[in-house]
Scaffold this motif. Structure first.
Motif, mmCIF file in Angstrom:
data_model
loop_
_atom_site.group_PDB
_atom_site.id
_atom_site.type_symbol
_atom_site.label_atom_id
_atom_site.label_comp_id
_atom_site.label_asym_id
_atom_site.label_seq_id
_atom_site.Cartn_x
_atom_site.Cartn_y
_atom_site.Cartn_z
ATOM 1 N N ARG A 52 0.258 10.326 6.173
ATOM 2 C CA ARG A 52 -1.036 11.127 6.543
ATOM 3 C C ARG A 52 -2.091 10.552 5.790
ATOM 4 O O ARG A 52 -3.105 10.270 6.503
ATOM 5 N N THR A 53 -1.975 10.001 4.439
ATOM 6 C CA THR A 53 -3.374 9.787 3.875
ATOM 7 C C THR A 53 -3.714 8.203 3.612
ATOM 8 O O THR A 53 -4.624 7.581 3.439
ATOM 9 N N VAL A 54 -2.387 7.455 3.882
ATOM 10 C CA VAL A 54 -2.572 5.822 3.917
ATOM 11 C C VAL A 54 -2.393 5.190 5.139
ATOM 12 O O VAL A 54 -3.347 4.525 5.747
ATOM 13 N N PRO B 295 -4.846 6.538 8.415
ATOM 14 C CA PRO B 295 -6.364 6.311 8.414
ATOM 15 C C PRO B 295 -6.315 4.839 8.794
ATOM 16 O O PRO B 295 -7.242 4.422 9.368
ATOM 17 N N LEU B 296 -5.316 3.984 8.337
ATOM 18 C CA LEU B 296 -5.546 2.593 8.498
ATOM 19 C C LEU B 296 -5.254 2.312 9.891
ATOM 20 O O LEU B 296 -5.709 1.132 10.305
ATOM 21 N N ALA C 43 3.208 12.435 3.023
ATOM 22 C CA ALA C 43 1.778 12.264 2.453
ATOM 23 C C ALA C 43 1.371 10.928 2.682
ATOM 24 O O ALA C 43 0.091 10.925 2.734
ATOM 25 N N THR C 44 2.135 10.287 2.406
ATOM 26 C CA THR C 44 1.706 8.634 2.651
ATOM 27 C C THR C 44 1.319 8.348 3.948
ATOM 28 O O THR C 44 0.226 7.614 4.141
ATOM 29 N N LEU D 203 0.859 -1.323 0.048
ATOM 30 C CA LEU D 203 0.151 0.011 -0.025
ATOM 31 C C LEU D 203 0.817 1.150 0.170
ATOM 32 O O LEU D 203 0.595 2.186 -0.675
#
Ligand SMILES: Nc1ncnc2c1ncn2[C@@H]1O[C@H](COP(=O)(O)OP(=O)(O)O)[C@@H](O)[C@H]1O
Ligand SMILES: [Mg+2]
Lengths: 305, 392, 300
Positions: free
Chosen positions: C208-210, C213-214, C205-206, C192
């Protein structure tokens, strides 16, 4: 002990080009490392060093005296008596805690899905602070209106002076300590039981073992690692217990529940004997580590895995 | 836009494994190049080095003439479809497909427009608000494709994108990928271990073995003139019969003797493999395609056919595979040639070739029957027994 | 099992089938049932008993406690609760507890997440310290830290400061938090992250966005554990605070025991129960996280 120990798993390291700059790793782990170093590591070293000096409010100077503080501690009869009481306390907590957690875990392991909430209930004491728990137990074991004495009276026995008799006070303290720390011990053992293949216990039943026998001969050896873990946990909590006892008995009646930790607080905070208090701190650290190693050794010797 | 060059590319992992060795090839602009080879041969590693997911240990990879060795994936402007699709589980299809645009700072309107366009190409419009866990395997695969195409990258990279689909879907998606790539004209590097996929999809196919590029050629050429024993054995199904043979002079021409069998070598084969002439009296690897055998209906001259007893017959419907035991030494195409690996094996260890012939079902012999098989004279293949290279 | 049952011409199994031992019936039936139900009942009693008694006493008037010892109060009253809530000490301590618990929780996450990410995904010297780092609380129990930290606080002029308590609690929590998060981050498929990278995301960014959240379940677990620890901590508050400006509920409760004298059981129990209420409310919603967090965190 742990499965999938994160500290040994290197396979998850990223290999994406440009995403392995070590300085990012240093920068992002530094705050945590520093805070932990200041709060956890530094005090240990500080205590170790201070325990070698004669620091007390009576003198201006604090000369280096080597193991003098330790010798002082060891030559105090009050040290040995509180060590003895700590021993009884720890033993009592482990004995009661293991017994209860094993019995309860076996029962919970059989629970049908509709009763799963009982597991949730069983963990409740975990969210109660040591002081609140101590207070609840002080209320419960009140010798005049407390529930146990009401039951005893109902059965025709006399009232027991729970908190004013040294032996009974120790029992109450042990019960309160086990009550607060049982949830985790219980979860460990339940977790162990849930990993046991049903076929094993079924095979035992077919072979004619009754439920109790299959528990003793099959299940318990299989969950030896979890029992060890529960023992380490209960012992750790008992050796380092302070709040429960302080709020429940304050070390009394007399000195009946004056544990090593309370002794340390008395020396350090009441008598300002910094050097000796630090020596006691180190002794508690060592005692705790030694006990942990001892249980792990026991498990290695007698355990199945 | 979208030319990729491998220049002496090498990959050595931390544990010392050399996964890719001295890789040299070019992917032309707009080309669909398939990298094929058995599992573990270094295909994924090569692809991941282009993507920047794996550092390059030696050599250079150029995209549009610029060395990308030190660039992060973000700076390379490529898109990749993973074998497991790697969809973001916490994002809807729309958010998944829009993610590359979001990272590129594309405006919301523009993003929605482009996601919708890509979704319509891939027939995903009605699924835009679903989460990956609510999709079938084929739908997930299409979303992964969609995420790759929305950002119009310089290069598509695909690592076995179809291997998690069932056989029927795989064929369907294969067609769809081919169509998409033709329409978009984006340079594509596609990795698979499936030679059928490779042959049907690739403008050109690169065959890898043990981290080394064996041959890069259009599919037809790979089949017709394999460069190495490995390619000969890997391309074609059932695989080519490969055995040790000795070249002898016979009646003014050449013949290949293998075990107690012998086939004359047609001048057209010698033309394709001229070095055979220099191997008279020596051992070579002889390759014969199963589909070039046929049951002889008339008496053939000696050396134009082989006679053997049928060991086993597999009926496949439109054709049949006939297995004939021989006493010729079988050559394993997947072994590592060079450094004398193919030296004479001790006679006890010799594996005898079980010759496979693919023939029309009408003429199928039965088990135990002795048959005479003719062979298409111009399709014999010869390789050096030491190096494994074609004798040309 | 028992050899005594075998007779020369019957095998053990056939004999058992013909004449089961007399106690068999009991084991399969009522007795076996009892062996499950009795411990369960005992478990419920053991866990809930102290709560119920405490609850009962808290609904009585101080004098009633002795006069009316029954579990169900004859004249239930909320008087004790009103008196607790009216106490300035309670209000201040409640506020301090809230500030310190949320402060510790937030600081733990802010400091712990980057560290856990580094331990999970980077190869750097110092990575092998993770195990030691996580074992420190076992090696250095907080009861032993009270006194050295007290001296340190005095030295730094940080004695009796809420900020220092937050700092100390964060230090206590970080090892467990980092350990939990490292395990969780490692369980997130690396693909991922790689997909995000080729999709043009920066490393930050990875995360923060991936990644984050997971990792929400793990973040909630850590937050709950951190909140509980800070909310309930007593020993360190005892060592590091002095005035009502900074002490938290457990210490206030401890002091009130002495202040109110032995007699006022209702107010003590009301106080104790009030300190538990927020955690029970949180806990009822996310018991699963707590149980999981407890287990995964402790097995280190
Ligand atoms: N992280 C790694 N560390 C060490 N060896 C690896 C690593 N990843 C892959 N390899 C090895 O590199 C070789 C090529 O792997 P890969 O490129 O994944 O093969 P393919 O995709 O062709 O199946 C294999 O032998 C594999 O075991
Ligand atoms: Mg691969």
């Amino acid at each position: 002990m742990a499965e999938g120990d994160p500290s040994t798993d290197m396979a998850s390291a990223t290999r994406i080009v440009g995403w392995q700059h070590p300085w990012i790793a240093y920068l992002s782990s530094a705050p945590a490392m520093i805070i932990v170093a200041v709060v956890l590591a530094f005090p240990v070293l500080f205590a170790a060093v201070q325990s070698l000096y004669d620091i007390s409010p009576l003198s201006q100077e604090s000369p280096f005296i080597g193991f003098g503080n330790y010798i002082d501690v060891f030559s105090e009869p009050s040290f040995w008596s509180s060590l003895w009481r700590t021993g009884i306390f720890v033993f009592g907590v482990i004995a009661l805690g293991l017994t209860l957690s094993i019995i309860f875990a076996f029962a919970l392991n059989r629970v049908v899905s509709g009763l799963r909430f009982i597991r949730g209930l069983a963990i409740l004491p975990y969210i109660v602070s040591s002081v609140a728990a101590a207070l609840m137990f002080r209320t419960m074991f009140n010798s005049e209106f407390g529930f146990p004495n009401q039951v005893l009276e109902f059965m025709g026995f006399g009232a027991v002076p729970w908190l004013s008799n040294g032996v009974y006070a120790m029992i109450v303290v042990i019960i309160a300590q086990v009550w607060t720390d049982l949830p985790l011990a219980l979860l460990f053992i339940l977790g162990g039981l849930q990993t046991i293949d049903d076929q094993l216990t079924e095979a035992a039943l077919v072979d004619g073992a009754t439920g109790l026998r299959s528990a003793i001969y099959i299940s318990i050896p299989l969950i030896a690692p979890q029992i060890t873990l529960a023992t380490v946990w209960l012992s750790f909590k008992a050796v380092t217990s302070l709040g429960t006892v302080l709020a429940l008995t304050g070390g009394g009646p007399g000195e009946a529940t004056q544990l090593l930790t309370l002794e340390m607080v008395r020396l350090g905070f009441d008598e300002y004997e910094t050097g000796t208090a630090m020596a006691l701190v180190i002794i508690i650290f060592v005692l705790n580590a030694a006990l942990t190693l001892f249980y792990l050794g026991l498990q290695r010797k007698f355990g199945t895995k | 836009m979208g030319e990729v060059n491998f220049r002496n590319v090498m990959k050595r992992f931390d544990d010392g494994t050399v996964a890719v060795n001295d890789l040299n090839f070019d992917i032309e602009e707009g080309e669909f190049l398939v990298l094929v080879g058995p599992s573990g041969c270094g295909k994924s590693t090569s692809l991941r080095m282009v993507a920047g997911l794996e550092a390059i240990s030696g050599g250079e990879i150029l995209i549009d003439g610029e060395a990308v060795n030190g660039l992060t994936p973000r700076e390379r402007d490529i898109a990749m479809v993973f074998q497991t699709y790697a969809l973001y589980p916490h994002m809807t299809v729309e958010q998944n497909m829009g993610f590359p645009l979001r990272m590129a700072g594309v405006s919301a309107d523009e993003k929605a427009k482009r996601v919708r366009a890509a979704a319509s190409v891939l027939d995903l419009e009605v699924l835009l608000n679903r989460y990956p866990r609510e999709l079938s395997g084929g739908q997930r695969q299409r979303v992964a494709m969609g995420r790759a195409i929305v950002r119009e990258p310089r290069v598509f990279l695909m690592d076995e994108p179809l291997s998690n689909l069932d056989a029927k879907l795989r064929v369907q998606m294969r067609g769809e990928i081919a169509r998409l790539q033709r329409e978009l004209g984006t340079t594509t590097l596609y990795v698979t271990h499936d030679q059928v996929e490779a042959m049907t999809l690739g403008d050109r196919v690169a065959v890898m073995h043990d981290g080394i590029l064996q041959q890069l050629a259009p599919p037809g050429e790979l089949y017709k003139s394999p460069e190495t024993v490995f390619v000969a054995g890997f391309i074609g199904s059932p695989p080519m019969n490969l055995c040790r043979a000795t070249i002898v002079e016979e009646g003014g021409g050449l013949a290949a003797k293998f075990g107690t069998f012998s086939l004359s070598v047609d001048p057209s084969s010698i033309e394709k493999y001229p070095l055979v002439r220099e191997r008279i009296g020596k051992d070579v690897v002889l390759g014969t395609r199963p589909e070039c055998f046929s049951i002889a209906t008339e008496e053939l001259p000696e050396n134009k056919h082989i006679v053997a007893k049928v060991d086993m017959v597999e009926m496949l419907g439109a054709e049949a595979l006939v297995y004939l035991p021989t006493d010729a030494e079988q050559i394993d195409s997947s072994m590592t040639f060079g450094n004398g690996a193919a030296r004479k094996v001790a006679s006890a260890d010799v594996q005898h070739l079980s010759l496979v012939a693919r023939i029309a079902p009408k003429t199928v012999p039965s088990h135990g029957e002795t048959v005479s098989l003719g062979y298409e004279a111009d399709s014999m293949h010869f390789f050096d027994i030491e190096t494994g290279h074609a004798l040309r | 099992m028992s050899v005594t049952h075998t007779s020369p011409n019957t095998t053990m199994t056939s004999l058992r089938r013909r004449s089961p031992p007399w106690y068999r019936k009991w084991l399969g039936g009522p007795l076996r049932q009892a062996m499950v139900w009795l411990p369960l009942a005992a478990l419920v009693l053991w866990t809930m008993g102290p709560f119920l008694i405490s609850l009962s006493v808290s609904f009585k008037q101080p004098a009633q406690v002795f006069a009316d010892p029954g579990i169900i109060p004859a004249e239930p009253t909320l008087d004790a609760y009103a008196r607790v809530i009216d106490r300035p000490g309670f209000q201040k301590a409640l506020w301090n507890s809230i500030v310190i618990a949320f402060g510790s929780l937030i600081l733990t996450l802010i400091v712990g997440v980057p560290a856990a990410y580094a331990f999970a995904r980077f190869r750097f010297r110092g990575r092998h310290l993770l195990l030691l780092f996580s074992l420190l609380p076992m090696l250095a129990p907080k009861v032993g830290l009270m006194f050295p930290l007290f001296l340190l606080a005095v030295e730094l002029g940080a004695f009796d400061s809420r900020l220092f308590l937050i700092f100390v609690f964060t230090g206590m929590l970080l090892p467990l938090a980092v350990w939990l998060l490292v395990g969780f981050f490692q369980a997130i498929p690396r693909e991922l992250e790689e997909a995000a990278a080729v999709d043009g995301a920066t490393q930050f960014a990875t995360i923060r966005t991936v990644i984050l959240p997971l990792a929400i379940p793990a973040l909630i677990t850590v937050a709950v554990l951190a909140f509980r620890e800070a909310w309930n901590e007593f020993e360190l508050v005892l060592a590091l605070t002095q005035t009502a400006d900074s002490r938290t509920l457990p210490y206030e409760l401890f002091l009130m025991q002495d202040a109110t004298g032995i007699a006022d059981y209702p107010i003590q129990n009301a106080f104790a129960l009030l300190t538990i209420v927020p955690l029970v409310l949180v806990y009822l919603r996310i018991e699963r996280y707590v149980a999981e967090g407890l287990l995964s965190g402790a097995v280190k």
